[in-house]
Design a protein around this motif. Structure first.
Motif: not given
Ligand code: SF4
Ligand code: HEM
Ligand code: SF4
Lengths: 442, 415, 215
Positions: A58-62, A72-77, A106-114
């Motif tokens: 999901a994550c554009h950074y990843c 990765s989202p879980v990686g950041k957590v 490193e996270c835009n809190v964009c919620r794509r990963c949800s």
């Molecule tokens: S909220 Fe967006 S930027 Fe943050 S981890 Fe999820 S996909 Fe990546």
């Protein structure tokens, strides 16, 4: 795990602030946040995550870092909350700096990963909890903190003083009168149908946008007003810095302005995070289930104006154009279809993006990341090569971004990846495409 | 209030001005304002040479301006606006301009009886306050907001006392903000200051202050309370004894504190807009007892009925026996009195006004584009526009100021 | 010894599963009250809408983007849950205890399904070791959990086919089953309990608040 070289950024908001921390203070704040401010969601999310890594997709950074697991989202957590919980808050100042870097930049809190996690775990929420901890410890990127300080003092994001705001509106009113006869920006008009609110950067740097809305409102004959007093700014950076108290105060000031002016609804300019703050994430902090005065995003407002024939399109924009679905209004409030309606109504050659609607990639600037300042820009832009590829594939020369963060973020991406495109707000093409009725012509 | 005692409470209907005529005469007419006694109606208009000035009952002021805004009638019936000529701003009252001129003026305010008129000013790149044509002797890096004491003798504003460089987040937290009363600043600086308010005897000033990242409290005359809270909202002085109360947020939720000590045993999701009963120590406030539900609490006991969207500040009847508030429930506005909402709902409703004996309530409301005066929940006949209804001092009559068929009328009816 | 393991111990395991799960869910429900925003936004319609999309294979974008994982996950979970419930020998035991029984799997199918669990578990294992993203977030406990989930199937298969001494294997089989059941409420295997809730909440938030899809 060490800091990746490209992120070895100097930021006094982090570097200097962690020097003031003691382990007791860190533990105290963490315990407070974990016991007083979080409950079922944090607990269940932490228990439920099966470490399957499906959210990485999901994550554009990843995706932009070749699936580097740290992004990765879980990686950041893992790098933040897992450690904090495992060590029950007994972490060092240097670790807090890591947390701040990850959660703020490193996270835009964009919620794509949800939408990609099979359990619907809200990673953005988890990283906002990390931001909250950092914020209470005073460890926030300097520029982001400065916008929050501005909010706390002035209720707007850009230290715009009370006189500067009114002066700018009066100046833009005059400018609009060069095109529309006797155009007005009615200040403090009690009982108007609509209060129009914007974000601080408009009067500060982009006053022309205020002129554009005056143009549109006057042509469409809308009963509208803007407050001359605090509450005119609908943005909310405190929502992203983790300063819940300031977040609440900012939203309240915005709501109270609408109460005072006795308007039926608030229409807000082309901004995504402000929409999130004012419509669905901000009100909760004050106890509102829904905003007390309904809020309409510019996309919907333009959609209604065009659909109802209040503005007539006479000269469509030529050349290939594409669009950015801002996370906070499209994934956040389902305005993607209206956005396409107005794009098609005003553009000859609209090229859609892929992925799109709620699956669109974040611009990389939202969630407070661009507000962390110039020193983080390079990391931000490198963290979004997928956005560059996505835009390139449309073949468009112009991209419409109905959001301030997207606007600036995508401009940076275009420059860095040399895409040769131009970024515009929707209002910029609308004012050139719409008809000015004879009687309003100067 | 002398204005209302002495005004005409006998003439049933008086035609004051023909607004449609104005529309033919002037290409631009700003928002209309009416005097408290209903005898005058005014708006800033664009006259010859593209200059602006107020038009009162059809007659324009001799003075004209490049720009003019913020037009209002004071409670003594004087008409004031902010005006600019040759890049200099000033205040104009009944066609009299202040001698002092400023780079900018805004936030026009008056005291209880309208004798004191004050504005925020910018002059020489610095900020202050001007009161009745006289600026404070001290100016500041910035001055925001403005409070006037009830007797009109004092003014206060939030001031920035020290320069703060761009993005100086450390300096900011140490505090560069304070309160200035009549231009004299408090000794102490704070990270933030909001909600400046005077005591009823005009002697003291209280404000919300923030002393650290998450330390909020109330300061009275510059001295913060001993206790800090997670957050606070605007303080208020007790009219009887000068005590200060404020909504405060603790781990358990929002509640009310007096001079730094929590006095309510109930905690709420939200609590703001406290108001004192004019005749006793009772405090009414807007509360949210449950997420997404709003009501009024009196001394911490909420009304049984709650409302989904919003509740605006409570209003006590002059005798203190009743409380009314504007409420919004499921998208519709009305007024609730002592916990009971009116049956009629509206697209918008203005503040409730009690008759002097507290037995009647009148308010202006709007539905489907028509305006009404609503008395005790009963809707009157529709107008094109109207202003808040006003009770006569004996409570037997009601003044209705409205526009019908393009003309402004002043009506008096018995209640 | 065997009597105890095959009798009371199994009941104890079920009791732990049921009581433990109830405790977990009830305490979550209470905690969710403290998280003020949870209940007010819950919507049955949007919860079901989300759950359906996540219970149907390939209904969501990410399931289509990662088809191998979708096949493996669904195969793993379906077989993991259905095999023990519809296995003839399990049914016989239940019939003897309570006098009730239901439809059972044909022998060959049960064998295949057991092997699917074992094989998909191996794939999960492989993925944990090889995929950098998964490896990065893998802790020893993840291997233990995978082993706990796979063990009843491995031991059951071996016992049934008498590959190793039957008696020992069936003891091991029952023990591993007991461990798995008892572990569900107290480990990340509790995702089985919480799935419906987390998904419902996200579905409600996306549907009711955000007017968007969450799949
Ligand atoms: S909220 Fe967006 S930027 Fe943050 S981890 Fe999820 S996909 Fe990546
Ligand atoms: C209705 C019940 C269940 C649901 C909805 C469910 C759902 C899921 C989901 C969505 C995943 C993550 C995706 C994946 O890894 O492919 C997963 C992983 C897993 N599940 Fe379940 N599950 C359920 C029951 C169980 C049970 C009963 C067990 C075993 C006791 C179990 C064991 C596992 C294991 C071990 C994994 C991890 C796989 C890995 O290592 O990546 N699940 N489950
Ligand atoms: S997809 Fe969900 S369960 Fe899997 S690792 Fe990511 S957050 Fe955890």
């Amino acid at each position: 795990m060490g800091e990746p070289a490209e992120n070895a950024v100097v930021d006094p908001g982090l570097d200097e602030q962690i020097k003031k921390l003691t382990s007791e203070k860190i533990e105290g704040v963490i315990t407070k946040v974990l016991t007083e401010e979080t409950a079922a969601r944090l607990d269940v999310y932490m228990r439920t995550c099966v470490h399957c890594g499906l959210c990485a997709e999901a994550c554009h950074y990843c995706l932009s870092h070749d699936k580097d697991p740290r992004f990765s989202p879980v990686g950041k957590v893992k790098q933040t909350l897992w450690e904090i919980l495992r060590r029950k808050g007994k972490v060092e100042p240097e670790f807090i700096r890591e947390c701040a870097r990850i959660a703020f930049t490193e996270c835009n809190v964009c919620r794509r990963c949800s939408m990609y996690c099979p359990f619907g775990i809200d990673i953005a929420y988890l990283l906002l909890v990390v931001r909250r901890i950092c914020s209470l410890l005073g460890v926030v990127p300097q520029y982001l903190q400065d916008t929050v300080n501005s909010h706390a003092v002035t209720s707007n994001q850009m230290w715009v003083k009370q006189d500067e705001w009114i002066d700018t509106l009066q100046w833009q009113e005059e400018d609009t009168q060069d095109e529309i006869k006797d155009a007005r920006i009615p200040l403090d008009k009690e009982g108007a149908e609509i209060m129009y609110s914007v974000i601080g950067p408009e009067p500060k740097f982009l006053a022309q946008l205020l002129g554009n809305i005056a143009f549109i409102m006057n042509v469409a004959g809308i009963d509208w007003t803007m407050p001359s007093f605090d509450g005119w700014d609908n943005s909310n950076m405190a929502m992203y810095s983790g300063d819940c108290e300031s977040r609440a105060r900012i939203e309240r000031t915005h709501d109270e302005a609408a109460f005072k002016l006795k308007v039926k609804k608030i229409v807000m300019g082309e901004c995504g995070h402000a929409f999130r703050g004012a419509v669905y994430d901000g009100p909760k902090g004050l106890g509102w289930k829904e905003p007390p005065v309904p809020l309409i995003h510019a996309i919907q407002f333009y959609y209604e104006l065009i659909r109802d024939g209040k503005v007539k399109i006479v000269k469509k924009f030529e050349g290939p154009v594409t669009v950015q679905d801002p996370c906070n209004v499209v994934r956040g409030r389902g305005l993607g279809k209206m956005l396409r309606y107005i794009m098609r109504a005003v553009c000859e050659d609209f090229r859609d993006v892929s992925p799109r609607f709620e699956h669109n990639y974040c611009c990389g600037a939202g969630g407070g990341v661009i507000n962390c300042g110039p020193s983080w820009k390079s990391a931000r832009v490198k963290g979004n090569s997928v956005k560059a590829e996505q835009l390139k594939a449309t073949g468009a020369k112009v991209i419409i971004t109905p959001c301030h963060n997207c606007h600036s973020g995508i401009e940076d991406i275009i420059n860095y990846y040399k895409l040769g495109m131009h970024v515009k707000f929707f209002s910029e093409i609308l004012v050139n495409a719409m008809e000015i009725p004879e009687e309003l012509k100067v | 209030m002398a204005l209302l005692t002495n005004c005409d409470w006998n003439t049933r209907k008086k035609h004051i001005a023909d607004i449609d005529e104005w529309k033919k005469k002037f290409s631009v007419i700003h928002e209309l304002a009416v005097s408290p006694d209903g005898e005058k109606i005014s708006a800033i208009i664009k006259g010859d040479n593209d200059r602006f000035t107020p038009c009162v009952n059809g007659v324009t002021w001799p003075h004209t301006f490049e720009k003019a805004w913020s037009l209002r009638f004071g409670c003594d019936g004087r008409l004031t606006c902010l005006a600019m000529n040759d890049d200099e701003w000033t205040v104009a009252t009944d066609d009299q301009m202040w001698e002092e001129k400023y780079d900018y003026v805004w936030n026009l305010q008056e005291n209880r009886d309208g004798e004191c008129i004050a504005v925020n000013i910018k002059t020489g790149g610095q900020y202050g306050v001007a009161v009745n044509d006289k600026r404070w002797e001290n100016i500041f890096f910035e001055a925001r907001d403005l409070a006037i004491s009830p007797d009109g003798e004092h003014t206060a504003a939030i001031v920035q006392t020290e320069r703060l460089d761009g993005a100086d987040t450390v300096g900011f937290l140490e505090g560069v903000w304070s309160v200035a009363v009549d231009g004299h600043r408090w000794d102490k600086n704070f990270t933030n200051v909001w909600g400046v308010t005077f005591s009823c005897d005009s002697r003291n000033v209280a404000a919300e202050v923030r002393t650290d990242i998450r330390d909020y409290t109330i300061a009275v005359d510059g001295n913060p309370w001993n206790t800090v809270f997670r957050c606070v909202w605007e303080p208020l002085f007790n009219p009887a004894n000068g005590d200060v109360t404020a909504p405060v947020q603790t781990e358990r939720g929002w509640t009310l504190a007096l001079n730094g000590t929590v006095i309510w045993d109930k905690y709420f999701n939200q609590l703001w807009h406290q108001r004192y009963n004019p005749n006793s120590q009772d405090i009414a406030a807007v509360v949210s007892p449950k997420f997404g539900k709003w009501t009024i609490a009196i001394n911490g006991s909420p009304w049984k009925e709650t409302f989904s969207d919003a509740v605006l500040p409570p209003v006590f009847s002059p005798d203190g026996t009743r409380v009314a508030a504007v409420i919004k429930n499921k998208g519709k506005w009305t007024i609730a009195v002592d916990g009971q909402p009116w049956d009629e709902v509206f697209d918008m409703i203005w503040n409730p006004h009690f008759s002097p004996d507290g037995s009647r309530i009148a308010a202006k409301a709007e539905r489907g584009g028509d305006f009404f005066v609503v008395i005790d929940g009963k809707v009157g006949s529709p107008f094109e526009a109207c202003w808040d209804p006003v009770f006569s001092p004996d409570g037997k009559k009601l003044l209705i100021r409205s526009i019908d068929d393009g003309a402004y009328y002043r009506r008096v009816c018995s209640v | 010894m065997y009597q105890f393991i095959a009798g009371p111990l199994v009941w104890i395991a079920f009791a732990v599963l049921i009581v433990g799960s109830m405790y977990r869910i009830i305490s979550m429900l209470f905690q969710a009250k403290k998280d003020k925003v949870v209940y007010p936004y819950m919507s049955l319609r949007f919860s079901l809408r989300s759950l359906i999309h996540w219970f149907v294979p390939f209904a969501g974008v990410n399931m289509r983007r990662q088809p191998e994982m979708t096949v493996v996950t669904f195969a793993f979970h379906i077989c993991l849950i259905c095999t023990p419930i519809f296995l003839l020998p399990h049914n016989i035991l239940i019939y003897r205890a309570w006098g009730i029984s239901w439809w059972t799997l044909p022998k060959g199918v049960a064998d295949v399904m057991t092997l699917i669990v074992v094989i998909t578990s191996l794939i999960f294992l492989l993925r944990r070791v090889t995929s950098p993203v998964v490896k990065y977030v893998t802790s020893p406990s993840d291997y233990v959990l995978l082993a706990i989930a796979a063990a009843p199937f491995v031991t059951g298969f071996l016992a049934y086919h008498h590959v190793l001494p039957y008696k020992t294997m069936s003891v091991l089989h029952i023990l591993s089953g007991v461990v798995m059941l008892a572990a569900i409420p107290f480990t990340r295997l509790s995702h089985m309990l919480f799935f419906v809730f987390t998904r419902s909440y996200m579905g409600s938030e996306f549907g009711a608040v955000r007017s968007s899809k969450d799949w």
